[in-house]
Each structure stands twice: as C-alpha cells, then as structure tokens.
Design an enzyme around this catalytic site. Sequence first.
Site, PDB file in Angstrom:
ATOM      1  N   TYR A 166      41.585  49.435  41.100  1.00 21.04           N
ATOM      2  CA  TYR A 166      41.302  48.007  41.265  1.00 21.04           C
ATOM      3  C   TYR A 166      42.191  47.251  40.288  1.00 21.04           C
ATOM      4  O   TYR A 166      42.125  47.452  39.061  1.00 21.04           O
ATOM      5  CB  TYR A 166      39.826  47.724  40.977  1.00 21.04           C
ATOM      6  CG  TYR A 166      39.475  46.274  41.193  1.00 21.04           C
ATOM      7  CD1 TYR A 166      39.167  45.799  42.464  1.00 21.04           C
ATOM      8  CD2 TYR A 166      39.466  45.377  40.139  1.00 21.04           C
ATOM      9  CE1 TYR A 166      38.851  44.473  42.668  1.00 21.04           C
ATOM     10  CE2 TYR A 166      39.160  44.042  40.334  1.00 21.04           C
ATOM     11  CZ  TYR A 166      38.852  43.594  41.606  1.00 21.04           C
ATOM     12  OH  TYR A 166      38.548  42.272  41.803  1.00 21.04           O
ATOM     13  N   TYR A 205      45.350  41.017  48.054  1.00 23.51           N
ATOM     14  CA  TYR A 205      44.100  41.078  47.303  1.00 23.51           C
ATOM     15  C   TYR A 205      42.970  40.667  48.229  1.00 23.51           C
ATOM     16  O   TYR A 205      42.798  39.490  48.546  1.00 23.51           O
ATOM     17  CB  TYR A 205      44.125  40.184  46.059  1.00 23.51           C
ATOM     18  CG  TYR A 205      42.816  40.270  45.307  1.00 23.51           C
ATOM     19  CD1 TYR A 205      42.501  41.410  44.570  1.00 23.51           C
ATOM     20  CD2 TYR A 205      41.879  39.251  45.359  1.00 23.51           C
ATOM     21  CE1 TYR A 205      41.284  41.522  43.904  1.00 23.51           C
ATOM     22  CE2 TYR A 205      40.661  39.356  44.691  1.00 23.51           C
ATOM     23  CZ  TYR A 205      40.371  40.491  43.967  1.00 23.51           C
ATOM     24  OH  TYR A 205      39.170  40.600  43.317  1.00 23.51           O
TER      25      TYR A 205
END
Lengths: 384, 384
Positions: free
Chosen positions: B287, B338
């Site tokens: 992440y 994203y």
Amino acid sequence: MARELWRKAAIVGIAQSGFSKNIGRSERSLAVEVVRNALAEAGLAPEDVDGLVRFDLENTTEAEIARNLGIPNLRFFAEVGYGGGGGCATLSLAAMAVESGRAEVVVCWRARNRGSGGRPWAGTRMEVGGDQQWYIPWGLVRPVDQIAMLAARHMHEFGTTSEQFGAVAVAFRKHAQRNPHAMMRDPMTIEDHQNSRMISEPLRKFDCCLETDGALAVVVTTPERARNLKQRPVAILGAAQGMGPDHVVMANYHKERFLETPSLFAAREVYAQAGVEPRDIDCAQWYDAFTPLVILSLEEYGFCKPGEGGPFSENGRLEWPDGALPSNTSGGGLSEAYVHGFNLILEGVRQMRGTSTCQVEDAELCLVTSGGGVPTSAAILART
Amino acid sequence: MARELWRKAAIVGIAQSGFSKNIGRSERSLAVEVVRNALAEAGLAPEDVDGLVRFDLENTTEAEIARNLGIPNLRFFAEVGYGGGGGCATLSLAAMAVESGRAEVVVCWRARNRGSGGRPWAGTRMEVGGDQQWYIPWGLVRPVDQIAMLAARHMHEFGTTSEQFGAVAVAFRKHAQRNPHAMMRDPMTIEDHQNSRMISEPLRKFDCCLETDGALAVVVTTPERARNLKQRPVAILGAAQGMGPDHVVMANYHKERFLETPSLFAAREVYAQAGVEPRDIDCAQWYDAFTPLVILSLEEYGFCKPGEGGPFSENGRLEWPDGALPSNTSGGGLSEAYVHGFNLILEGVRQMRGTSTCQVEDAELCLVTSGGGVPTSAAILART
C-alpha cells in the site's frame, strides 16, 4: 445440514443501557459502556477482545471503542448496512470470525440516540439521492409511509384488518408490562389501538415502534471458551442474511411479487443452517418497527401460509404464556425500545438462558429476525 | 497453522475499468461494469453470485449492484471501514463467507471517482468531528500532512532520507512503464523526485499517490468451484486484519511506539494464517499512498529490522526483475492508479497467474498489504 455442524459459536455476555426518549449522554459513551458491561457480564475483560462488529450506520467506530476500552488489538472488524436489517447479520459476522479462527472474542453492539436525535424528514426540505429519488418525492417520505404501502397491499390482497395489526401491538404491550426496562408499560386494548391517531394510512400510532435513545451489546465466542465463563452460553445455531431479487431498500415494490421481502430468503438460509423447521421454534423475537412487518414475517418464516399472517396474529397466538408462538416477550420495538432491533437479540438470549420476564417454559429454540423492508438477517438461538 | 488449512478460498476472476483523472462516468456505472466483467472473466454469471463485499466508503450499495446485474439473492453482504486499510479485509470477509458456507461466489469491489471528485480540505472551511477534532485544526488537514508526521519521525529516529523515499517512487515508476494501464509512465529519476515540489514537509509531489477515477473487482469462491472455471485459480493463503493498541485513525501518534502501525499486527496474523515467513515471499504489492508507508511496511512485515526500511529500499531491491523483493510491479498507487489500494490486489493475482507485465519468474507467493495509517489488512496469495 446437521445441527451440530453449526454449533460453532455462542453468546456469552449481554448488556444494555437504560432506554429513554432523551438519555442525556452521547452515543459514544453509551457504546463504550455497553461493550464493557457485556464483557464483564461474561466474565471477560477488554484485553480478551479481538473482534468488533457494528452497523455501518453506527456513529462510533471500532477504533474508538478499542482505544477507549484498552483493547490491545482487533484481528477482526466489519460492518453491515441496511439499518434494521443488520441486527442478526452482526451475529453472523461474529460467528464466522469465531468459526474461522479470525477472532476468538467478538463483541457486536448498537448505540443510537434516535429518541432525542434528528429526523431527516422533519424539515420542509430534504435532499435525496440514489434509489430514494424514485419514491421520496412522491410522498413516501418517512419509514412509516414506506411500510404503509406494504400494509395497504396486504389488506387489499388478503383482507387483513387493522385490528389484526392491533393484535400484534396488544400482545407485545402485554409482555412489556412485565419488563421493568420497557418504555411503554401501560395496558393497551384493541380499542386503544383503533383509537390511536392515523400516522400514514392504514398505520396508526400504535402500529409504530418507539423512538429510543439506548445501546446494547452481545459477546460472541467459541463453544470451548464459552464453557468456562460466567453465564450459561447460548448457541448461535444459525445466523444468516438474505436479500432476494430486484430489491429497492425500503420501497421494495417494483417486482412481480409485491409482498415478497428479503425475510423469505433469510428464512430459508437460517433454517438450513440450524437444521430445524418453524415447528421446532419455541418463541420468536420479530423485527417490529411496524406491526405489518410481523404479519409478513409470520408468513415468510413459515409459521402460516402467505396471506394468513393477519388471522394468525389474533386470539392471543403471539402472547405469553398461552399462545402457540410467544413473540417479542420483552415488548419488542413496539413497547420495550426501538434500537434498530438489537434489543430483540438480547431478549432471545434471555429466553435461551431462562431469564426473560416472560419466560417461555422449557424453551430450547428462539428465532430472532431483523427488518424485512431492507436486506435482512435472522438468527436461531439455542439453549445449551 | 498448516498452509493447507487455509487454502479454503480462491480468486477466480478480476476486472478493472480504465484509470484516469476524469473518467466521465458515475461510480455506480463503473461498479456494475467491473463486477460483471470480473464474473465474465471467471466464466461466471450474475446468477452465480450469492455474496458481495465492499468498503463502507463505497457510494454504491450491494442492493444496487445486485438489482442492476440481476443477482437473484445475496446470502452474504458486509463492509469494512477505514478507507485504504480495507482492501485485503474485503478478501478476508469473502474468504470467511466461502469457508463457512455462508456463500459460494463472492465479489469484492471498489469504485471511486477520486480523480474528478471533491477534496474535503480544498475549501476554506471544513467541519470535523470525532477524533479529527484533535488534529485537523492544528494543521494536519490532508492525508499527506498526517503521513508527513510519520515520515519526519522516521527520518529523526533512523536517519532515513528523502532520497530513500525517492527510491520507492522510482522503482514503482519503472514498473509502471511496462504496464499499459498505468496512468504515469514517464521515466523518473531520484533527481526528478528531489526536484518535485514540496507538498507537506518532508513529502514531495512524487512521494504522493495519484488521484484516480476507476473501479476494480475480484471474484472469490471455493477451491472446488474454482477448479472448473476459466482462469487459473489463485489461492488466498491468508487474509487478515489488524489494528494494534491506542489507535487514532490517520493520526496514530499518541502512543509510546510512535512509529508502530496496524501493519505490525496484520503482518503477524497473515503470516500465521498462511504458515509462511517473509523469506518465503516472492514479490509484494505494498500500500503506497505515500512512499514512507512502504518503508514502514518493509519493517513491520519483517523484510528488514525496525529503522532499516530506508536503506532496504535503495540499490534496486524493490525493482523488477533483479531486486531481492520486486514490489508494486504494476506501478502501484504511486504510478499505476490510486483506487484505495484495490489495484494492488489485482496485480497480486496477475503475479500468481503469471500474467504481470513485470512477471516475477517462478513466483509462488505474493504479499499484498493495505494502508498502515489506519486499521488495516493484508493478504498472502499463492500460485495453484
């Protein structure tokens, strides 16, 4: 599926705040308190907890509960949507976590200041989006308006009467009179129901649940861990969800079977999980935001045929101690408190522990349902 | 725990929309499309689906997806909170549903028009409540400000440098150049990173992820069902959540171990579930909303000691094909797109299928992580 296969999770602790129209404390404070108290009732401490489950509408997060109670780590946290449909789904998520080893002690809770809180439809303007744009501007503004459509259709199709709705309210009020925590304990007759003012035709005031400030929590763990705690464990024999086809939340009318609700689908699953049938159920806690939802559920959970929920509710069949199916033995959402149906779960636990104020003698199985006007859930609890 | 015990669920279909700054379509339309396409890729139809899992921030509900695709009934639906921490938690919920028999075919999705959508901090006024009231009024307004605090502390404690943050960005950009779906494919050097403007000291523009419109979905089912579908199944060897003590969402500074994030706790669980260790992992999808989160995760997921994430990220260690731990092989949140980290899951699946545009040779295990600045989750995917 064999009953034993599903006896994999148990409820070991419960707690609730007082119920009132204005409790004078924040939802967050109530939430922390009931989670802590449910753990204490079980003989557990915050350090034992590794899972939390909540409604997505809950205003307090798992992180806030964990920090305020000193829970060292949550290995499992999840939410479920659809308001009153979510109650038993929290049990299902907790049971899954426990069954799969994701967590060992999971607390589910609901804290809601609805009694003193705002009502979105109270102003002269409201903004609506999503599916709501298709029905709210046409007058189906409040939940009572939306469920009134189902009630009117049931009357039209099957000859169901307002007095039959009233029989539901009267039965649950009778039970509330024995429950010191219930908000509404004055006696009620069918005449009282019939004389109560119309809120949204055909639904009268006494067809509607209370608006309550309050909070409740239940603790779920493994059967192994449950054996060594303070309370007699209550088995979660089944805990299931359902939605059905073409669902529109709170306005599920745009389908061929107008009166088919998600309850029909949750019913199928929960009986399959538990390996039992309606005739095995000793008592029921029905989601009762409005009386016609109980009548629909009696049909969809298989206690009578479609269309026969109205007559079934009469002649004291739902009443303790002599009815065929004592229901909402704490008073339910109509007379004890309306906390999104979560109080129904706690009354189910009390029945299976043998501690209800309307205790059904030798009760072994209790059905608990959540709201059928939305994607829903149900649970079958068992005495151990 | 033995690896085989957890090989109980598999990913059998994936789909994604294009990624752009302004995709010109609604999130709902994108969500329906990717769920449908992921099913088609698997060789399944909407009629096969009985479960859906989403982020609680998702603007489209399960009921809307089900109705628009003609899914006949959902037996399982659940949500997880905490934004970018929730990606792998959706896999965990889907896997639990499949393992426990609650559902057989579960789709997880994320659809978000963040590229063209609003930014709550862009106005001159914003309302904050809950924990945000303790840090937003003091200047930690945007996510980049909140993570900059962690970055600055890491530099202070361990001598981590901005160039080491840059090494993360450069590695992932290198991978994006081979991915035709990546939004950012221009070459980038450490010098480019150092010359990019400061956004929130010490974080520069190229330390920050993209803002993307896009949607993605994955289909999870039982290993048995997976065997007869169109794609090579990818096993979910582990999928776990973690929070840790005293957590404050996005401002987890009020604790003794300032740099300890929920990732440390998710790491412990996911390795235990999968029965593997960091040295067994062939590639990772970190992440990467901001570069320092990758450096922290390298430490907390056990690829180097605490404080050594900065040096570890240098010398091409994260780069394909020659690095010790090829990471974010599609470009990740920094250079592909994203979408709350959900694209990392799909790249993990491609690596385990052998279809990545930066395919790690003979890769058998891929670690996928979700955001560590919030309650988080992680998954270990395995080739079958």
